[in-house]
Design a protein around this motif. Sequence first.
Motif, mmCIF file in Angstrom:
data_model
loop_
_atom_site.group_PDB
_atom_site.id
_atom_site.type_symbol
_atom_site.label_atom_id
_atom_site.label_comp_id
_atom_site.label_asym_id
_atom_site.label_seq_id
_atom_site.Cartn_x
_atom_site.Cartn_y
_atom_site.Cartn_z
ATOM 1 N N ALA A 281 1.247 -1.060 0.381
ATOM 2 C CA ALA A 281 -0.133 -0.091 -0.386
ATOM 3 C C ALA A 281 1.305 0.822 -0.279
ATOM 4 O O ALA A 281 0.004 2.566 0.622
ATOM 5 C CB ALA A 281 -0.865 0.152 1.300
ATOM 6 N N MET A 282 1.989 1.540 -0.674
ATOM 7 C CA MET A 282 2.293 2.051 -1.071
ATOM 8 C C MET A 282 2.532 2.645 -1.642
ATOM 9 O O MET A 282 2.615 1.670 -2.975
ATOM 10 C CB MET A 282 4.388 1.911 -0.469
ATOM 11 N N GLU A 283 3.371 3.771 -2.478
ATOM 12 C CA GLU A 283 3.429 4.453 -3.501
ATOM 13 C C GLU A 283 4.459 4.333 -4.493
ATOM 14 O O GLU A 283 5.768 4.858 -3.988
ATOM 15 C CB GLU A 283 2.348 5.772 -4.176
ATOM 16 N N PRO A 284 4.801 3.288 -5.307
ATOM 17 C CA PRO A 284 6.176 3.074 -6.435
ATOM 18 C C PRO A 284 6.510 4.187 -6.992
ATOM 19 O O PRO A 284 5.919 4.869 -7.769
ATOM 20 C CB PRO A 284 6.219 1.750 -6.336
ATOM 21 N N GLY A 285 7.676 4.268 -7.264
ATOM 22 C CA GLY A 285 8.673 5.368 -7.950
ATOM 23 C C GLY A 285 9.237 5.260 -7.996
ATOM 24 O O GLY A 285 10.436 4.505 -8.110
ATOM 25 N N THR A 286 10.416 6.171 -9.499
ATOM 26 C CA THR A 286 11.507 5.604 -10.138
ATOM 27 C C THR A 286 12.101 7.017 -10.157
ATOM 28 O O THR A 286 11.593 8.020 -10.549
ATOM 29 C CB THR A 286 11.968 4.941 -10.844
ATOM 30 N N SER A 287 13.805 7.033 -9.487
ATOM 31 C CA SER A 287 14.509 8.610 -9.333
ATOM 32 C C SER A 287 16.084 8.004 -10.402
ATOM 33 O O SER A 287 16.212 6.868 -10.130
ATOM 34 C CB SER A 287 14.535 9.089 -8.247
ATOM 35 N N HIS A 288 16.681 8.770 -10.179
ATOM 36 C CA HIS A 288 18.375 8.853 -10.733
ATOM 37 C C HIS A 288 18.415 7.933 -12.065
ATOM 38 O O HIS A 288 18.663 7.212 -11.897
ATOM 39 C CB HIS A 288 18.908 8.391 -9.535
ATOM 40 N N ALA A 289 17.190 7.847 -12.979
ATOM 41 C CA ALA A 289 17.640 6.584 -13.891
ATOM 42 C C ALA A 289 18.836 7.187 -15.073
ATOM 43 O O ALA A 289 18.356 8.597 -15.340
ATOM 44 C CB ALA A 289 16.055 6.527 -14.737
ATOM 45 N N ARG A 290 19.703 6.285 -15.106
ATOM 46 C CA ARG A 290 20.746 6.598 -16.317
ATOM 47 C C ARG A 290 21.082 5.438 -16.682
ATOM 48 O O ARG A 290 20.957 4.896 -16.163
ATOM 49 C CB ARG A 290 21.351 7.450 -15.866
ATOM 50 N N ILE A 291 21.581 5.983 -18.005
ATOM 51 C CA ILE A 291 22.261 4.534 -18.937
ATOM 52 C C ILE A 291 23.574 4.398 -19.500
ATOM 53 O O ILE A 291 24.062 6.271 -18.854
ATOM 54 C CB ILE A 291 21.608 3.684 -20.053
ATOM 55 N N GLU A 292 24.160 3.315 -19.346
ATOM 56 C CA GLU A 292 25.549 4.112 -20.281
ATOM 57 C C GLU A 292 26.044 3.004 -20.712
ATOM 58 O O GLU A 292 25.712 1.412 -20.004
ATOM 59 C CB GLU A 292 26.814 3.445 -18.958
ATOM 60 N N GLY B 87 34.295 -8.302 -23.388
ATOM 61 C CA GLY B 87 34.874 -6.685 -24.197
ATOM 62 C C GLY B 87 33.163 -6.855 -25.269
ATOM 63 O O GLY B 87 33.183 -6.150 -25.867
ATOM 64 N N THR B 88 32.322 -7.431 -24.646
ATOM 65 C CA THR B 88 31.105 -7.214 -25.909
ATOM 66 C C THR B 88 30.297 -6.406 -25.024
ATOM 67 O O THR B 88 30.637 -5.991 -24.061
ATOM 68 C CB THR B 88 30.302 -8.827 -25.437
ATOM 69 N N PRO B 89 30.119 -5.782 -26.097
ATOM 70 C CA PRO B 89 29.363 -4.266 -25.619
ATOM 71 C C PRO B 89 27.804 -5.186 -24.834
ATOM 72 O O PRO B 89 27.274 -5.578 -25.001
ATOM 73 C CB PRO B 89 28.431 -3.296 -27.287
ATOM 74 N N ILE B 90 27.708 -3.773 -23.791
ATOM 75 C CA ILE B 90 26.269 -3.485 -22.836
ATOM 76 C C ILE B 90 25.674 -2.890 -22.418
ATOM 77 O O ILE B 90 26.568 -1.931 -23.341
ATOM 78 C CB ILE B 90 26.987 -4.874 -21.493
ATOM 79 N N ILE B 91 24.815 -2.743 -21.862
ATOM 80 C CA ILE B 91 24.112 -1.469 -21.469
ATOM 81 C C ILE B 91 23.841 -1.775 -20.594
ATOM 82 O O ILE B 91 23.187 -2.119 -19.514
ATOM 83 C CB ILE B 91 22.543 -0.880 -22.415
ATOM 84 N N GLN B 92 24.017 -0.447 -19.460
ATOM 85 C CA GLN B 92 23.495 -0.394 -17.731
ATOM 86 C C GLN B 92 22.951 0.190 -17.192
ATOM 87 O O GLN B 92 23.139 1.817 -17.756
ATOM 88 C CB GLN B 92 25.523 -0.556 -17.306
ATOM 89 N N LEU B 93 21.918 -0.468 -16.606
ATOM 90 C CA LEU B 93 20.615 0.589 -16.290
ATOM 91 C C LEU B 93 20.838 0.478 -15.310
ATOM 92 O O LEU B 93 20.881 -0.193 -14.188
ATOM 93 C CB LEU B 93 19.096 -0.056 -16.982
ATOM 94 N N GLU B 94 20.842 1.823 -14.528
ATOM 95 C CA GLU B 94 21.154 2.163 -12.859
ATOM 96 C C GLU B 94 19.426 3.307 -12.698
ATOM 97 O O GLU B 94 19.049 4.131 -13.229
ATOM 98 C CB GLU B 94 22.115 2.894 -12.291
#
Length: 262
Positions: free
Chosen positions: A96-107, A124-131
């Motif tokens: 019963a809490m409101e979920p949210g997202t902040s500080h989203a960034r990709i590298e 060395g394979t290309p990746i995407i990192q999501l924070e």
Amino acid sequence: MTLIGQAKLASRVREEVRDRIRDGRFSEGLQLPPEIELATSLGVSRTTVREALLQLEQEGLLIRRHGHGTFVRSSARLRGSLNANLSATEVIRGHAMEPGTSHARIEHGSADSEIAERLGLAPGTPIIQLERVRTADDRPVIFTVDVIPAALVREAGVDPDVLLDPALSLYRLYAERLGRSITDGQASIRLTRADTLVADRLAIPAGSPILRLEQVDATAEGEPVLFSVESYVADTFEFSVHRRGPALDALPTRARPARPSG
């Protein structure tokens, strides 16, 4: 007043308010008196009270609701089960809490030896990192780092910027856009301490205890497609695990004599 003197006063006010929360004078869910009223009763300035309350808010004891005031946060923990691979949003909303997202960034980067091993890739394979920082009623509670093979996103023709959508469901994106339905997750969890980055994202002091969960998600075919590191504020979450077995063969027992009647 010097900055040192101001800091000492704020510390004294912080401990006074903390004591009132502990002994029940400020009970869970209670709205605190206005800052000016607290300042007058404690014999300090409103600025000192504001600084003390901000520190308690960062510690998770208080929550500020814009336009309504400051409240004592409930000490109830968010409970999750490691048996089910639920998203943070589902766990938070289930309490019963409101979920949210902040500080989203990709590298964009390349897989180091550890990530390559986890995802079955060549180093060395290309990746995407999501924070992302996941919040519950605006309080940071989980800092997540998700590592995605870049080829999955590129081959599906998906713009990586969709990962920055605050309403993003990563599992749904995998199924509906990347053509990979995640069915299994292999996870490990341990108690550790927050480094500088994690502490900053979760608004807690560096060195605070956190629960660190590392997980590799795979498809039904056993293809590893996602590696995640999730850092949970330790005093906010509680996990349970259903343990089966050992299911040993039970030997027949002797019948107990019937009790005499009367």
